[in-house]
Design a protein around this motif. Structure first.
Motif, PDB file in Angstrom:
ATOM      1  N   ASP A 106       0.825  -1.208   0.000  1.00 43.58           N
ATOM      2  CA  ASP A 106       0.000   0.000   0.000  1.00 43.58           C
ATOM      3  C   ASP A 106       0.864   1.266   0.000  1.00 43.58           C
ATOM      4  O   ASP A 106       0.569   2.229  -0.712  1.00 43.58           O
ATOM      5  N   LYS A 107       1.946   1.274   0.746  1.00 46.60           N
ATOM      6  CA  LYS A 107       2.859   2.431   0.757  1.00 46.60           C
ATOM      7  C   LYS A 107       3.560   2.590  -0.581  1.00 46.60           C
ATOM      8  O   LYS A 107       3.746   3.706  -1.062  1.00 46.60           O
ATOM      9  N   LYS A 108       3.948   1.460  -1.169  1.00 43.96           N
ATOM     10  CA  LYS A 108       4.612   1.507  -2.478  1.00 43.96           C
ATOM     11  C   LYS A 108       3.668   2.097  -3.525  1.00 43.96           C
ATOM     12  O   LYS A 108       4.088   2.913  -4.347  1.00 43.96           O
ATOM     13  N   ILE A 109       2.401   1.705  -3.470  1.00 42.34           N
ATOM     14  CA  ILE A 109       1.418   2.236  -4.418  1.00 42.34           C
ATOM     15  C   ILE A 109       1.284   3.740  -4.234  1.00 42.34           C
ATOM     16  O   ILE A 109       1.302   4.502  -5.205  1.00 42.34           O
ATOM     17  N   ALA A 110       1.165   4.183  -2.993  1.00 42.92           N
ATOM     18  CA  ALA A 110       1.027   5.617  -2.719  1.00 42.92           C
ATOM     19  C   ALA A 110       2.242   6.392  -3.224  1.00 42.92           C
ATOM     20  O   ALA A 110       2.098   7.454  -3.845  1.00 42.92           O
ATOM     21  N   LEU A 111       3.428   5.872  -2.986  1.00 44.87           N
ATOM     22  CA  LEU A 111       4.641   6.555  -3.431  1.00 44.87           C
ATOM     23  C   LEU A 111       4.741   6.600  -4.949  1.00 44.87           C
ATOM     24  O   LEU A 111       5.093   7.631  -5.521  1.00 44.87           O
ATOM     25  N   LEU A 112       4.419   5.493  -5.598  1.00 39.32           N
ATOM     26  CA  LEU A 112       4.517   5.452  -7.057  1.00 39.32           C
ATOM     27  C   LEU A 112       3.449   6.303  -7.731  1.00 39.32           C
ATOM     28  O   LEU A 112       3.660   6.797  -8.837  1.00 39.32           O
ATOM     29  N   ARG A 113       2.319   6.475  -7.070  1.00 38.25           N
ATOM     30  CA  ARG A 113       1.266   7.343  -7.611  1.00 38.25           C
ATOM     31  C   ARG A 113       1.586   8.806  -7.366  1.00 38.25           C
ATOM     32  O   ARG A 113       0.873   9.684  -7.828  1.00 38.25           O
ATOM     33  N   GLY A 114       2.623   9.059  -6.579  1.00 37.82           N
ATOM     34  CA  GLY A 114       3.011  10.435  -6.313  1.00 37.82           C
ATOM     35  C   GLY A 114       2.341  11.023  -5.102  1.00 37.82           C
ATOM     36  O   GLY A 114       2.594  12.159  -4.743  1.00 37.82           O
ATOM     37  N   GLY A 115       1.484  10.250  -4.458  1.00 38.87           N
ATOM     38  CA  GLY A 115       0.790  10.751  -3.285  1.00 38.87           C
ATOM     39  C   GLY A 115       1.645  10.714  -2.040  1.00 38.87           C
ATOM     40  O   GLY A 115       1.513  11.538  -1.161  1.00 38.87           O
ATOM     41  N   GLY A 116       2.536   9.728  -1.998  1.00 38.16           N
ATOM     42  CA  GLY A 116       3.344   9.571  -0.801  1.00 38.16           C
ATOM     43  C   GLY A 116       2.454   9.342   0.400  1.00 38.16           C
ATOM     44  O   GLY A 116       1.300   9.005   0.299  1.00 38.16           O
ATOM     45  N   ASP A 117       3.029   9.516   1.570  1.00 42.33           N
ATOM     46  CA  ASP A 117       2.254   9.424   2.795  1.00 42.33           C
ATOM     47  C   ASP A 117       2.961  10.250   3.853  1.00 42.33           C
ATOM     48  O   ASP A 117       4.010  10.813   3.622  1.00 42.33           O
ATOM     49  N   ALA A 118       2.365  10.335   4.995  1.00 42.48           N
ATOM     50  CA  ALA A 118       2.958  11.119   6.065  1.00 42.48           C
ATOM     51  C   ALA A 118       4.290  10.511   6.457  1.00 42.48           C
ATOM     52  O   ALA A 118       4.432   9.289   6.494  1.00 42.48           O
ATOM     53  N   PRO A 119       5.280  11.341   6.751  1.00 41.64           N
ATOM     54  CA  PRO A 119       6.565  10.791   7.148  1.00 41.64           C
ATOM     55  C   PRO A 119       6.438  10.016   8.452  1.00 41.64           C
ATOM     56  O   PRO A 119       5.681  10.404   9.333  1.00 41.64           O
ATOM     57  N   ASP A 120       7.166   8.894   8.539  1.00 45.38           N
ATOM     58  CA  ASP A 120       7.137   8.131   9.779  1.00 45.38           C
ATOM     59  C   ASP A 120       8.141   8.725  10.765  1.00 45.38           C
ATOM     60  O   ASP A 120       8.825   9.702  10.469  1.00 45.38           O
TER      61      ASP A 120
END
Length: 135
Positions: A106-120
């Protein structure tokens, strides 16, 4: 098999590959060995051979769903590594549709879509270190 793992952990990829090829003669270990063989080729930078091993293994008859998911995940990492982002994204989506909680798909998908996610937390600590360096 265990010797192959040890060689892989020591980054002795050619030795690990040889051990995994030998151990793959055991039907119980075959898919694990082929997967790890592909990982070793990827880790040593032989991307075309890694892709060949992953694709040949994926084309085998009788694979369990989890084996397919694992192989697709390793292939997706390979595609990310060589800049084939769209193909990686497609594989991560396939993985998520079959096993929504698989690793960090799920994180990989978000990153590849350009959305990223909140920094851990680790990212935040690195950011704090960067700021402190400029003080």
């Amino acid at each position: 098999y265990s010797l192959g793992i040890a060689y892989k952990e020591m980054c002795l990829f050619d030795d690990a590959i040889n051990e995994f090829q030998t151990a793959s003669q055991d039907p119980q270990r075959r898919i694990d060995c082929l997967t790890l063989e592909g990982v070793c080729y990827r880790d040593k930078g032989d991307y075309s051979k890694a892709e060949e091993v992953f694709n040949n293994t994926l084309s085998m008859q009788g694979l369990a769903v989890e084996e397919i998911v694992s192989l697709r995940y390793e292939l997706a990492i390979l595609f990310e590594t060589v800049g084939r982002q769209e193909e990686a994204l497609q594989l991560y989506r396939q993985i998520q549709s079959v096993n929504p909680g698989y690793r960090d798909a799920d994180k990989k998908i978000a990153l590849l879509r350009g959305g990223g996610d909140a920094p851990d937390q680790d990212d935040m600590e690195l950011l704090e270190l960067d700021v402190e360096e400029f003080d």
